[in-house]
Design an enzyme around this catalytic site. Structure first.
Site, PDB file in Angstrom:
ATOM      1  N   THR A   1      -4.826 -22.897   6.243  1.00 40.26           N
ATOM      2  CA  THR A   1      -4.971 -21.611   7.060  1.00 40.26           C
ATOM      3  C   THR A   1      -6.455 -21.200   7.051  1.00 40.26           C
ATOM      4  O   THR A   1      -6.990 -20.976   6.027  1.00 40.26           O
ATOM      5  CB  THR A   1      -4.057 -20.706   6.906  1.00 40.26           C
TER       6      THR A   1
ATOM      7  N   LYS B   1      -0.353 -17.451  -0.117  1.00 35.34           N
ATOM      8  CA  LYS B   1      -1.695 -18.053  -0.276  1.00 35.34           C
ATOM      9  C   LYS B   1      -2.587 -17.044  -0.395  1.00 35.34           C
ATOM     10  O   LYS B   1      -2.788 -15.949   0.288  1.00 35.34           O
ATOM     11  CB  LYS B   1      -2.224 -18.829   0.855  1.00 35.34           C
TER      12      LYS B   1
ATOM     13  N   HIS C   1     -12.651 -13.118  -1.757  1.00 41.22           N
ATOM     14  CA  HIS C   1     -13.772 -13.607  -0.925  1.00 41.22           C
ATOM     15  C   HIS C   1     -15.192 -13.445  -1.401  1.00 41.22           C
ATOM     16  O   HIS C   1     -16.059 -14.246  -1.404  1.00 41.22           O
ATOM     17  CB  HIS C   1     -13.641 -12.399   0.566  1.00 41.22           C
TER      18      HIS C   1
ATOM     19  N   HIS D   1     -10.611 -26.903   4.889  1.00 37.56           N
ATOM     20  CA  HIS D   1      -9.443 -27.392   4.412  1.00 37.56           C
ATOM     21  C   HIS D   1      -8.663 -26.297   3.544  1.00 37.56           C
ATOM     22  O   HIS D   1      -9.282 -25.075   3.631  1.00 37.56           O
ATOM     23  CB  HIS D   1      -9.493 -28.597   3.682  1.00 37.56           C
TER      24      HIS D   1
ATOM     25  N   CYS E   1     -12.737 -25.051  -2.450  1.00 36.90           N
ATOM     26  CA  CYS E   1     -13.319 -25.013  -1.176  1.00 36.90           C
ATOM     27  C   CYS E   1     -14.825 -24.497  -1.151  1.00 36.90           C
ATOM     28  O   CYS E   1     -15.211 -24.016  -2.342  1.00 36.90           O
ATOM     29  CB  CYS E   1     -12.650 -24.290  -0.276  1.00 36.90           C
TER      30      CYS E   1
HETATM   31  C1  LIG Z   1     -11.763 -20.871   0.525  1.00 36.62           C
HETATM   32  C2  LIG Z   1     -12.274 -20.594   1.887  1.00 36.62           C
HETATM   33  C3  LIG Z   1     -11.884 -19.570   2.846  1.00 36.62           C
HETATM   34  C4  LIG Z   1     -12.271 -19.387   4.143  1.00 36.62           C
HETATM   35  N1  LIG Z   1     -11.459 -18.371   5.013  1.00 36.62           N
HETATM   36  C5  LIG Z   1     -12.149 -18.474   6.207  1.00 36.62           C
HETATM   37  C6  LIG Z   1     -11.253 -17.672   7.244  1.00 36.62           C
HETATM   38  O1  LIG Z   1     -10.105 -17.021   6.609  1.00 36.62           O
HETATM   39  N2  LIG Z   1     -11.644 -17.534   8.276  1.00 36.62           N
HETATM   40  C7  LIG Z   1     -12.785 -17.977   8.835  1.00 36.62           C
HETATM   41  O2  LIG Z   1     -12.997 -17.931   9.977  1.00 36.62           O
HETATM   42  N3  LIG Z   1     -13.586 -18.676   7.970  1.00 36.62           N
HETATM   43  C8  LIG Z   1     -13.072 -18.973   6.673  1.00 36.62           C
HETATM   44  N4  LIG Z   1     -14.180 -19.784   5.785  1.00 36.62           N
HETATM   45  C9  LIG Z   1     -15.190 -20.264   6.328  1.00 36.62           C
HETATM   46  C10 LIG Z   1     -14.957 -21.536   7.121  1.00 36.62           C
HETATM   47  O3  LIG Z   1     -14.201 -22.285   6.667  1.00 36.62           O
HETATM   48  C11 LIG Z   1     -16.397 -22.306   7.134  1.00 36.62           C
HETATM   49  O4  LIG Z   1     -17.307 -21.467   7.512  1.00 36.62           O
HETATM   50  C12 LIG Z   1     -16.336 -23.286   7.956  1.00 36.62           C
HETATM   51  O5  LIG Z   1     -15.067 -24.361   7.742  1.00 36.62           O
HETATM   52  C13 LIG Z   1     -17.616 -24.120   8.048  1.00 36.62           C
HETATM   53  O6  LIG Z   1     -17.386 -25.371   8.831  1.00 36.62           O
HETATM   54  P1  LIG Z   1     -18.843 -26.327   8.672  1.00 36.62           P
HETATM   55  O7  LIG Z   1     -18.328 -27.309   9.949  1.00 36.62           O
HETATM   56  O8  LIG Z   1     -19.926 -25.620   8.534  1.00 36.62           O
HETATM   57  O9  LIG Z   1     -18.747 -27.301   7.606  1.00 36.62           O
HETATM   58  P2  LIG Z   1     -17.387 -28.380   7.188  1.00 36.62           P
HETATM   59  O10 LIG Z   1     -16.198 -28.243   7.712  1.00 36.62           O
HETATM   60  O11 LIG Z   1     -17.449 -28.603   5.815  1.00 36.62           O
HETATM   61  O12 LIG Z   1     -18.199 -29.515   7.750  1.00 36.62           O
HETATM   62  C14 LIG Z   1     -19.447 -30.190   7.359  1.00 36.62           C
HETATM   63  C15 LIG Z   1     -19.108 -31.541   7.460  1.00 36.62           C
HETATM   64  O13 LIG Z   1     -20.406 -32.278   7.426  1.00 36.62           O
HETATM   65  C16 LIG Z   1     -20.275 -33.562   6.628  1.00 36.62           C
HETATM   66  N5  LIG Z   1     -21.596 -33.789   6.090  1.00 36.62           N
HETATM   67  C17 LIG Z   1     -22.535 -33.194   5.254  1.00 36.62           C
HETATM   68  N6  LIG Z   1     -23.450 -33.809   4.776  1.00 36.62           N
HETATM   69  C18 LIG Z   1     -23.137 -35.175   5.583  1.00 36.62           C
HETATM   70  C19 LIG Z   1     -24.059 -36.413   5.458  1.00 36.62           C
HETATM   71  N7  LIG Z   1     -25.098 -36.535   4.733  1.00 36.62           N
HETATM   72  N8  LIG Z   1     -23.486 -37.416   5.964  1.00 36.62           N
HETATM   73  C20 LIG Z   1     -22.216 -37.216   6.727  1.00 36.62           C
HETATM   74  N9  LIG Z   1     -21.596 -36.194   6.925  1.00 36.62           N
HETATM   75  C21 LIG Z   1     -22.053 -35.234   6.047  1.00 36.62           C
HETATM   76  C22 LIG Z   1     -19.114 -33.055   5.400  1.00 36.62           C
HETATM   77  O14 LIG Z   1     -18.563 -34.032   4.743  1.00 36.62           O
HETATM   78  C23 LIG Z   1     -18.280 -32.033   6.322  1.00 36.62           C
HETATM   79  O15 LIG Z   1     -17.203 -32.786   6.883  1.00 36.62           O
HETATM   80  C24 LIG Z   1     -13.637 -20.065   4.552  1.00 36.62           C
HETATM   81  C25 LIG Z   1     -13.914 -20.783   3.824  1.00 36.62           C
HETATM   82  C26 LIG Z   1     -13.398 -21.439   2.388  1.00 36.62           C
HETATM   83  C27 LIG Z   1     -14.328 -22.479   1.702  1.00 36.62           C
END
Ligand SMILES: Cc1cc2nc3c(=O)[nH]c(=O)nc-3n(C[C@H](O)[C@H](O)[C@H](O)COP(=O)(O)OP(=O)(O)OC[C@H]3O[C@@H](n4cnc5c(N)ncnc54)[C@H](O)[C@@H]3O)c2cc1C
Length: 386
Positions: A50, A264, A268, A47, A313
């Site tokens: 961007t 924004k 990192h 979230h 985040c």
């Molecule tokens: C501030 C910030 C800036 C970033 N900038 C970049 C960028 O510019 N470019 C880039 O490529 N990446 C960037 N990233 C990294 C990228 O956003 C993450 O690597 C990516 O969003 C991870 O996705 P995910 O699916 O692993 O996690 P998430 O999207 O968090 O999904 C995990 C999901 O699992 C759910 N979940 C967990 N446990 C349970 C449970 N027990 N039961 C049911 N649901 C559960 C959670 O609620 C969540 O919805 C950034 C991250 C952050 C925090």
């Protein structure tokens, strides 16, 4: 008694899980997606408006083939939905010539024949006058880069998954999972579900959901901030790209001004270590601003307005900052994608395909060897609850 029988359960419908649920449905699998919060929520890692997407990958050239595929799949999502998810504005990588960032971008570009433009300190000043850097600082501009609308991507994949028949349940926290022979039983607060395969895409909660493996994951609290600018025209996306800059005090990145909240920006590296992702401090405090404010004062003096917006985040770090993707070493029915170390979102589209391959046939033709689960010394905790 387990409720319903699915081909695949996807645990966590965030960036990676939404893309996996979509791809599995497209392949005709009967999919249940369980998400503890709402779809497109703001408590995990996907979230904050961007995410940067770029191809000349300083982190390692091995990511480039995956990025080529990821770009194709993001464009495909746009075609399916008839809506833009990505915006091309270029990415400016700023640092010293021998620093990790600039040298890494040049190496990836050279190995994979990616078009990039090298800018001297003087050229950087002339072409991008909003920045202030000294004579030791150079830049590499990659034009085929920009940003993704992060929440729209997650919700877009979830919508497409549902259109194809996936059952996605928000507000359904998974408590644990276990094997019953070759069937996976997933327990939520209210019900048990059975499936032939489980895909764990739990983001910052992956350590908890995979406690039996003892993956070396560390969650960090990261703050995103939006600051007002005196002259928004200088930060329009036709003249101001996304940027990453490696400075002695830290690595920072930022975006063109997209709306009234302004520029924004975020840092990192670093970040406060979090023990319980569910109870992290999500309030942005005045002290969270100081570091980025100092950076802006030194290097982007036109960003001098008030802090208008902020989000907290979560990063989930691995020791080498490369991802963890593969099949569970003890249970071939379970696939895992975790530890995206603050740079995973741009890959979500291709990670969905990889996870569908792993769930379908235990392997993939896409190059994921660098993300092997077994590269780490796993410290499995006997009797640990999943
Ligand atoms: C501030 C910030 C800036 C970033 N900038 C970049 C960028 O510019 N470019 C880039 O490529 N990446 C960037 N990233 C990294 C990228 O956003 C993450 O690597 C990516 O969003 C991870 O996705 P995910 O699916 O692993 O996690 P998430 O999207 O968090 O999904 C995990 C999901 O699992 C759910 N979940 C967990 N446990 C349970 C449970 N027990 N039961 C049911 N649901 C559960 C959670 O609620 C969540 O919805 C950034 C991250 C952050 C925090």
């Amino acid at each position: 008694m387990a409720h319903g029988t699915y081909d695949v359960i996807v645990l966590g419908i965030g960036g990676m899980g939404s893309a996996a649920a979509f791809e599995l449905a497209r392949r005709g699998r009967r999919v249940l997606g369980l998400e503890q919060y709402s779809l497109g929520h703001d408590r995990g890692s996907s979230h904050g408006q961007t995410r940067i997407i770029r191809k000349a990958y300083f982190e390692h050239p091995n990511y480039v083939p995956l990025l080529r595929r990821a770009y194709q799949r993001w464009y495909e999502l746009e075609q399916l939905q008839g809506r833009r998810r990505g915006t091309g504005c270029g990415c400016l990588n700023i640092g010293t010539p021998d620093g990790t960032l600039v040298a890494g971008v040049r190496r990836a570009a050279a190995e994979h024949n990616l078009p990039v433009e090298n800018l001297s300190a003087a050229e950087l000043r002339r072409r991008f006058p909003a920045f202030r850097f000294g004579d030791q600082t150079v830049a590499v501009l990659e034009r085929d880069a920009g940003f993704l609308a992060v929440e729209d991507c997650v919700v877009g994949y979830a919508e497409e998954a549902r259109n194809l028949g996936d059952e996605l349940r928000p507000n359904a926290p998974v408590v644990s999972w276990k094997m019953d022979g070759t069937t996976v039983i997933v327990r939520t607060e209210g019900q048990d579900f059975a499936a032939g395969r489980l895909v764990v895409t739990a983001g910052a909660w992956a350590g908890r959901m995979l406690a039996d493996l003892g993956l070396p994951l560390q969650v960090r609290r990261k703050v995103l901030l939006w600051f007002g600018t005196s002259d928004p025209a200088q930060f329009r996306r036709d003249v101001f790209p996304v940027y990453l800059t490696e400075q002695p005090e830290g690595t920072y990145y930022g975006f063109p001004v997209l709306d009234a909240n302004g520029h924004k920006v975020a840092r990192h590296d670093g970040g406060q270590v979090v023990t319980d992702p569910g109870s992290v401090d999500r309030t942005v405090h005045p002290e969270d601003e100081t570091d980025c404010r100092n950076f802006l004062h030194r290097h982007l003096p036109g960003v001098d307005g008030p802090c208008r917006y902020g989000r907290v985040c979560l990063y989930t770090m691995t020791p080498d900052e490369h991802f963890v993707i593969g099949v569970h070493p003890e249970h071939p029915q379970v696939s895992i994608a975790a530890g995206f170390s603050g740079h995973g979102f741009k890959f979500a589209s291709v990670v969905g395909e990889i996870l569908a391959d792993l769930a379908d046939r235990g392997t993939t033709d896409l190059p994921i060897d660098m993300f092997r689960i077994t590269r780490f010394q796993l410290t499995a905790r006997p009797g640990a609850e999943k």
